[in-house]
Design a protein around this motif. Structure first.
Motif, mmCIF file in Angstrom:
data_model
loop_
_atom_site.group_PDB
_atom_site.id
_atom_site.type_symbol
_atom_site.label_atom_id
_atom_site.label_comp_id
_atom_site.label_asym_id
_atom_site.label_seq_id
_atom_site.Cartn_x
_atom_site.Cartn_y
_atom_site.Cartn_z
ATOM 1 N N UNK A 58 0.826 -1.212 0.000
ATOM 2 C CA UNK A 58 0.000 0.000 0.000
ATOM 3 C C UNK A 58 0.858 1.260 0.000
ATOM 4 N N UNK A 59 0.465 2.217 -0.848
ATOM 5 C CA UNK A 59 0.986 3.581 -0.779
ATOM 6 C C UNK A 59 -0.093 4.395 -0.087
ATOM 7 N N UNK A 60 0.270 5.084 0.987
ATOM 8 C CA UNK A 60 -0.700 5.901 1.723
ATOM 9 C C UNK A 60 -0.242 7.358 1.653
ATOM 10 N N UNK A 61 -1.082 8.193 1.062
ATOM 11 C CA UNK A 61 -0.729 9.602 0.844
ATOM 12 C C UNK A 61 -0.527 10.323 2.174
ATOM 13 N N UNK A 62 0.665 10.902 2.392
ATOM 14 C CA UNK A 62 0.929 11.609 3.640
ATOM 15 C C UNK A 62 0.457 13.069 3.622
ATOM 16 N N UNK A 63 0.148 13.585 2.436
ATOM 17 C CA UNK A 63 -0.221 14.986 2.297
ATOM 18 C C UNK A 63 -1.151 15.127 1.094
ATOM 19 N N UNK A 64 -2.040 16.116 1.133
ATOM 20 C CA UNK A 64 -2.936 16.361 0.002
ATOM 21 C C UNK A 64 -2.118 16.923 -1.156
ATOM 22 N N UNK A 65 -2.315 16.349 -2.337
ATOM 23 C CA UNK A 65 -1.569 16.851 -3.479
ATOM 24 C C UNK A 65 -1.812 16.029 -4.726
ATOM 25 N N UNK A 66 -1.130 16.436 -5.793
ATOM 26 C CA UNK A 66 -1.165 15.716 -7.067
ATOM 27 C C UNK A 66 0.000 14.739 -7.084
ATOM 28 N N UNK A 67 -0.321 13.467 -7.320
ATOM 29 C CA UNK A 67 0.677 12.405 -7.359
ATOM 30 C C UNK A 67 0.633 11.731 -8.724
ATOM 31 N N UNK A 113 -2.106 10.417 -13.078
ATOM 32 C CA UNK A 113 -1.875 11.493 -12.117
ATOM 33 C C UNK A 113 -3.187 11.709 -11.385
ATOM 34 N N UNK A 114 -3.128 11.652 -10.056
ATOM 35 C CA UNK A 114 -4.337 11.693 -9.234
ATOM 36 C C UNK A 114 -4.216 12.733 -8.139
ATOM 37 N N UNK A 115 -5.330 13.387 -7.830
ATOM 38 C CA UNK A 115 -5.395 14.259 -6.660
ATOM 39 C C UNK A 115 -5.731 13.375 -5.474
ATOM 40 N N UNK A 116 -4.829 13.309 -4.500
ATOM 41 C CA UNK A 116 -5.040 12.467 -3.328
ATOM 42 C C UNK A 116 -5.214 13.311 -2.081
ATOM 43 N N UNK A 117 -6.058 12.815 -1.191
ATOM 44 C CA UNK A 117 -6.230 13.403 0.129
ATOM 45 C C UNK A 117 -5.337 12.640 1.100
ATOM 46 N N UNK A 118 -5.020 13.243 2.231
ATOM 47 C CA UNK A 118 -4.238 12.561 3.251
ATOM 48 C C UNK A 118 -4.932 11.247 3.609
ATOM 49 N N UNK A 119 -4.177 10.150 3.593
ATOM 50 C CA UNK A 119 -4.724 8.849 3.959
ATOM 51 C C UNK A 119 -5.269 8.029 2.808
ATOM 52 N N UNK A 120 -5.374 8.605 1.607
ATOM 53 C CA UNK A 120 -5.805 7.805 0.454
ATOM 54 C C UNK A 120 -4.816 6.660 0.236
ATOM 55 N N UNK A 121 -5.343 5.499 -0.148
ATOM 56 C CA UNK A 121 -4.532 4.291 -0.295
ATOM 57 C C UNK A 121 -4.528 3.836 -1.751
ATOM 58 N N UNK A 122 -3.319 3.660 -2.301
ATOM 59 C CA UNK A 122 -3.172 3.138 -3.665
ATOM 60 C C UNK A 122 -2.404 1.838 -3.631
ATOM 61 N N UNK A 123 -2.795 0.915 -4.509
ATOM 62 C CA UNK A 123 -2.114 -0.368 -4.597
ATOM 63 C C UNK A 123 -2.428 -0.992 -5.943
#
Length: 150
Positions: A58-67, A113-123
């Motif tokens: 799991x990748x868990x977004x630590x900060x809101x942003x574009x990844x 490229x995705x806008x993620x919120x803190x805590x969003x999980x990618x896998x």
């Protein structure tokens, strides 16, 4: 002092990037399974910010942003089984890399490229009835990085 600590934390969380290969060592094929199966990329090239967990995949977004994320799926030709993996965000399908040929070998790739919120999980998940190969040559990889905070 608190301003410098705050600034230091702010700067460190803006440095997020990881890249990993599927197998920690050796070579092998994962799959096929009759259902989608989460993939865990265990060989770490880099994990700046430690947002990727090589034990869970799991990748868990630590900060809101574009990844931006990208992944490469390698497979040996097989008449019955394709090679495919899909990117998921919070359990929802985003995109897939898929290739199928009866002989030889091939690689497919995809990214988003995705806008993620803190805590969003990618896998990544291995697609049902498909397989993926990796070796010390690191054919199958998963990478992502923070482009900018928002």
């Amino acid at each position: 002092l608190s301003l410098s600590v705050s600034l230091s934390l702010s700067l460190s969380v803006k440095q997020v990037a990881f890249s990993a290969s599927l197998l920690a060592s050796g070579l092998g094929t994962i799959g096929p399974f009759n259902t989608e199966t989460n993939l865990v990329f265990r060989y770490i090239f880099s994990n700046i910010g430690n947002a990727y967990n090589p034990n869970t995949g799991f990748f868990i977004a630590p900060v809101r942003g574009a990844y931006h994320f990208e992944f490469y799926v390698y497979g040996h030709g097989d008449p019955s089984h394709a090679s495919a993996a899909a990117l998921f965000k919070n359990g929802e399908h985003v995109c897939i890399a898929y290739e199928h040929q009866t002989s030889g070998a091939g690689t497919s790739s995809n990214g988003a490229t995705l806008l993620l919120e803190v805590g969003d999980v990618l896998f990544l998940r291995l697609w049902g009835n498909c397989k993926i190969f990796d070796s010390v040559n690191h054919h199958s990889t998963f990478s992502g990085h923070l482009l900018f905070t928002m």
